[in-house]
Scaffold this motif. Structure first.
Motif, short mmCIF file in Angstrom:
data_model
loop_
_atom_site.label_atom_id
_atom_site.label_comp_id
_atom_site.label_asym_id
_atom_site.label_seq_id
_atom_site.Cartn_x
_atom_site.Cartn_y
_atom_site.Cartn_z
N SER A 243 8.11 -44.81 -21.57
CA SER A 243 7.21 -45.91 -21.98
C SER A 243 7.11 -47.01 -20.93
CB SER A 243 7.67 -46.54 -23.30
OG SER A 243 7.56 -45.64 -24.35
N LEU A 244 7.13 -46.64 -19.67
CA LEU A 244 7.03 -47.66 -18.61
C LEU A 244 5.61 -47.73 -18.05
CD1 LEU A 244 10.43 -47.06 -16.82
CD2 LEU A 244 9.84 -48.83 -18.48
N ILE A 245 4.91 -46.59 -18.08
CA ILE A 245 3.48 -46.62 -17.78
C ILE A 245 2.79 -46.83 -19.12
CG2 ILE A 245 1.48 -45.27 -17.03
CD1 ILE A 245 3.23 -43.94 -15.00
N HIS A 246 2.02 -47.88 -19.24
CA HIS A 246 1.46 -48.23 -20.54
C HIS A 246 0.13 -47.53 -20.82
CE1 HIS A 246 4.16 -51.99 -20.22
NE2 HIS A 246 4.81 -50.94 -20.65
N SER A 247 -0.50 -47.03 -19.82
CA SER A 247 -1.67 -46.14 -19.89
C SER A 247 -2.31 -46.05 -18.51
CB SER A 247 -2.70 -46.57 -20.93
OG SER A 247 -2.29 -46.06 -22.20
N MET A 248 -3.28 -45.16 -18.38
CA MET A 248 -3.87 -44.92 -17.06
C MET A 248 -5.37 -44.69 -17.17
SD MET A 248 -1.04 -42.19 -15.67
CE MET A 248 -0.21 -41.70 -17.16
N VAL A 249 -6.06 -44.98 -16.06
CA VAL A 249 -7.48 -44.68 -16.00
C VAL A 249 -7.70 -43.76 -14.80
CG1 VAL A 249 -9.80 -45.62 -15.70
CG2 VAL A 249 -8.10 -46.94 -16.97
N GLY A 250 -8.37 -42.62 -15.04
CA GLY A 250 -8.70 -41.70 -13.96
C GLY A 250 -10.17 -41.88 -13.58
N PHE A 251 -10.44 -42.03 -12.28
CA PHE A 251 -11.82 -42.25 -11.81
C PHE A 251 -12.41 -40.97 -11.22
CE2 PHE A 251 -9.75 -46.34 -11.95
CZ PHE A 251 -10.71 -47.14 -12.54
N ARG A 252 -13.72 -41.00 -10.99
CA ARG A 252 -14.40 -39.77 -10.56
C ARG A 252 -13.99 -39.33 -9.16
NH1 ARG A 252 -20.12 -42.40 -11.12
NH2 ARG A 252 -20.10 -43.86 -9.41
N ASP A 253 -13.36 -40.21 -8.39
CA ASP A 253 -12.88 -39.78 -7.07
C ASP A 253 -11.47 -39.19 -7.15
OD1 ASP A 253 -11.42 -42.03 -7.61
OD2 ASP A 253 -11.96 -43.12 -5.77
N GLY A 254 -10.96 -39.03 -8.37
CA GLY A 254 -9.64 -38.41 -8.53
C GLY A 254 -8.50 -39.42 -8.57
N ALA A 255 -8.79 -40.69 -8.26
CA ALA A 255 -7.74 -41.71 -8.27
C ALA A 255 -7.34 -42.03 -9.72
CB ALA A 255 -8.23 -42.98 -7.58
N ILE A 256 -6.06 -42.33 -9.89
CA ILE A 256 -5.58 -42.76 -11.21
C ILE A 256 -4.94 -44.13 -11.05
CG2 ILE A 256 -3.87 -42.35 -13.03
CD1 ILE A 256 -4.28 -39.38 -12.69
N MET A 257 -5.38 -45.09 -11.85
CA MET A 257 -4.76 -46.42 -11.86
C MET A 257 -3.85 -46.48 -13.08
SD MET A 257 -6.12 -48.16 -9.32
CE MET A 257 -6.15 -49.91 -9.63
N ALA A 258 -2.58 -46.79 -12.84
CA ALA A 258 -1.61 -46.86 -13.94
C ALA A 258 -1.10 -48.29 -14.06
CB ALA A 258 -0.45 -45.92 -13.67
N HIS A 259 -0.84 -48.71 -15.27
CA HIS A 259 -0.27 -50.04 -15.50
C HIS A 259 1.18 -49.85 -15.92
CE1 HIS A 259 0.90 -53.50 -17.95
NE2 HIS A 259 0.03 -54.21 -17.26
N MET A 260 2.10 -50.50 -15.20
CA MET A 260 3.52 -50.35 -15.52
C MET A 260 4.13 -51.68 -15.92
SD MET A 260 4.93 -47.89 -12.51
CE MET A 260 6.53 -47.71 -13.28
N GLY A 261 5.16 -51.60 -16.70
CA GLY A 261 5.90 -52.80 -17.08
C GLY A 261 6.96 -52.43 -18.10
N ALA A 262 7.83 -53.39 -18.40
CA ALA A 262 8.85 -53.15 -19.42
C ALA A 262 8.15 -52.94 -20.77
CB ALA A 262 9.78 -54.34 -19.49
N PRO A 263 8.78 -52.16 -21.67
CA PRO A 263 8.17 -52.00 -23.00
C PRO A 263 8.40 -53.27 -23.83
CG PRO A 263 10.11 -50.58 -22.78
CD PRO A 263 9.98 -51.33 -21.49
N ASP A 264 7.55 -54.25 -23.58
CA ASP A 264 7.67 -55.55 -24.24
C ASP A 264 6.25 -56.02 -24.53
OD1 ASP A 264 7.88 -58.33 -24.76
OD2 ASP A 264 9.70 -58.49 -23.54
N MET A 265 5.94 -56.21 -25.82
CA MET A 265 4.56 -56.55 -26.19
C MET A 265 4.12 -57.90 -25.63
SD MET A 265 3.00 -54.14 -27.57
CE MET A 265 1.53 -55.01 -28.05
N ARG A 266 5.08 -58.70 -25.18
CA ARG A 266 4.67 -60.00 -24.63
C ARG A 266 3.91 -59.84 -23.31
NH1 ARG A 266 10.20 -63.17 -25.13
NH2 ARG A 266 10.77 -61.27 -24.05
N HIS A 267 4.01 -58.64 -22.69
CA HIS A 267 3.15 -58.36 -21.52
C HIS A 267 1.68 -58.49 -21.91
CE1 HIS A 267 5.18 -57.05 -17.92
NE2 HIS A 267 5.98 -56.24 -18.58
N SER A 268 1.30 -57.73 -22.93
CA SER A 268 -0.14 -57.69 -23.25
C SER A 268 -0.58 -58.91 -24.06
CB SER A 268 -0.50 -56.39 -23.97
OG SER A 268 0.33 -56.16 -25.06
#
Ligand code: NDP
Length: 394
Positions: A243-268
């Protein structure tokens, strides 16, 4: 001074929001318009006093006398009942946290949007039951919705500065919940206590069990489709036990952007509170060398029938989301009460969708709050009937 309201202030998300507001200066830095709670009157009164709220509202009318007593001499007005919560949402505020649990969170959020507010949306049920209505209402009134679910906040952040049409897929991460490593054949015997032992996140009781069954992820898949406007088959789920990557977006060029952080809802929550800026947040920093590795695996469909049902709901759209969510809430009540087994929750929900098959269609542009509430009611009645039969057959 920024004005703020919190709906569901006494819950897990609400408490963490209050924590961040207090750290950012509390009543000296924000004008607190409304705080609402359910049954926890003592805590509601305590936070309303501390934050010098204009009004405190409890959902349960039976709690009004106690709330009044606890707020005596504080200058905070007291009110109770669903209408009072709706009225509190009509009090304009610059930033509103929608953190009531369940379908009861929909109406206050819709009302707040009508005032062009910035709505920090934790109540995922709003988008699941009435996504098109909620998004249209926001657009009509120039209001902004900022996602608070950690996955959707992660996606939102991964999309900053990006062209949404370049998105190929959205990959929601899931912890897999408390029972992810249980042998499949034992799941039917899992108890509430078993399902509550969440490996990573500390959350409210209901969402923790929804995490074990992946009904929570099913709601999030639908939420993703509604909020980001992507096609159902662009939304994927992957189990990521850390649960350290909170989700990811894959783009049409194959790149994936991932958001990481501690599992703490105060992030979002903090991201939504400080948006578009970033401010210091009291969350743990990741020590990547110590973490050393991240792992992923595909979810087994037999273990998580809720994910299959989410696909059906997205294919149907209309009022299917309202029926799905209501049936899920009732099935969860029956599981919590010991009436039905863990795997029977999905069976009940599936049976409700089948029973209401002819009534789920609705032109998206014509959906009203009354339609959604009507389907919510109908699905609850059916789900109770079906769950009682299922409990008897157990
Ligand atoms: P909790 O159960 O901890 O808190 C729910 C809040 O809603 C409490 O303030 C509760 O009052 C209030 N409430 C309960 N029933 C009603 C009702 N019928 N009418 C008005 N208020 C009511 O839930 P969470 O904070 O865990 O979750 C809130 C929302 O955020 C949910 O939609 C959830 O899916 C979502 N979410 C939660 C996450 C988490 O980490 N907890 C993560 C991502 C999303 P009281 O306690 O006083 O009875």
């Amino acid at each position: 001074m920024r004005s703020v309201s919190i709906f569901g202030a006494t819950g897990s998300i609400g408490e963490q929001t209050v924590d961040l507001l207090q750290r950012a200066g509390g009543a000296e830095a924000f004008r607190i318009v409304a705080l609402t709670g359910g049954r926890n009157i003592a805590r509601l009164a305590e936070m309303a006093r501390a934050l010098r709220a204009e009004v405190a509202v409890c959902a349960d009318p039976a709690g009004l006398a106690e709330l009044r007593t606890r707020l005596e001499g504080s200058g905070v007005a007291a009110a109770a009942g669903p209408e009072a919560i709706a009225e509190a949402a009509d009090r304009p505020a610059d930033w509103v946290m929608s953190a009531i649990v369940g379908a009861a969170g929909l109406e206050p959020g819709l009302r707040a949007l009508r005032h062009g507010t910035t709505l920090a949306l934790a109540n995922k049920e709003s988008l699941v039951t009435a996504g098109p209505l909620v998004m249209a209402e926001a657009a009509r009134h120039g209001a902004r919705i900022l996602p608070v679910d950690s996955e959707h906040s992660a996606i939102f952040q991964a999309l900053v500065g990006e062209d949404v049409t370049a998105v190929e897929r959205i990959i929601l991460t899931a912890s897999g919940g408390a029972l992810r490593d249980w042998p499949l054949e034992q799941l039917a015997r899992a108890t509430v206590r078993d399902a509550l032992a969440h490996p990573n996140w500390a959350m409210g009781q209901r969402i923790t069990i929804d995490s074990a069954s992946m009904f929570n992820k099913a709601l999030e898949v639908i939420e993703t489709r509604e909020y980001f406007g992507v096609e159902p088959d662009q939304v994927e789920v992957i189990i990521h036990p850390e649960s350290l990557i909170h989700s990811m977006v894959g783009f049409r060029d194959g790149a994936i952007m991932a958001h990481m952080g501690a599992p703490d809802m105060r992030h979002s929550i903090g991201y939504a509170l400080n948006w578009p800026d970033r401010s210091h947040l009291p969350v743990a920093r990741l020590d990547l060398a110590q973490i050393a590795r991240l792992s992923f695996r595909a979810p087994e469909m037999a273990r998580y029938p809720a994910l299959r049902l989410a696909r059906e709901v997205m294919a149907r759209r209309g009022l299917a989301g309202a029926a799905f969510n209501a049936a899920k809430e009732v099935a969860l009540d029956h599981f919590l009460a010991g009436g039905i087994g863990f795997m029977q929750m999905a069976e009940v929900v599936e049976a409700v969708l089948a029973a209401l098959d002819g009534e789920l269609s609705k032109e998206i542009g014509q959906m009203t709050l009354e339609d959604v509430q009507g389907m919510d009611h109908l699905a609850r009645v059916r789900a109770n009937e079906i769950a009682q039969v299922a409990a008897g057959a157990r």
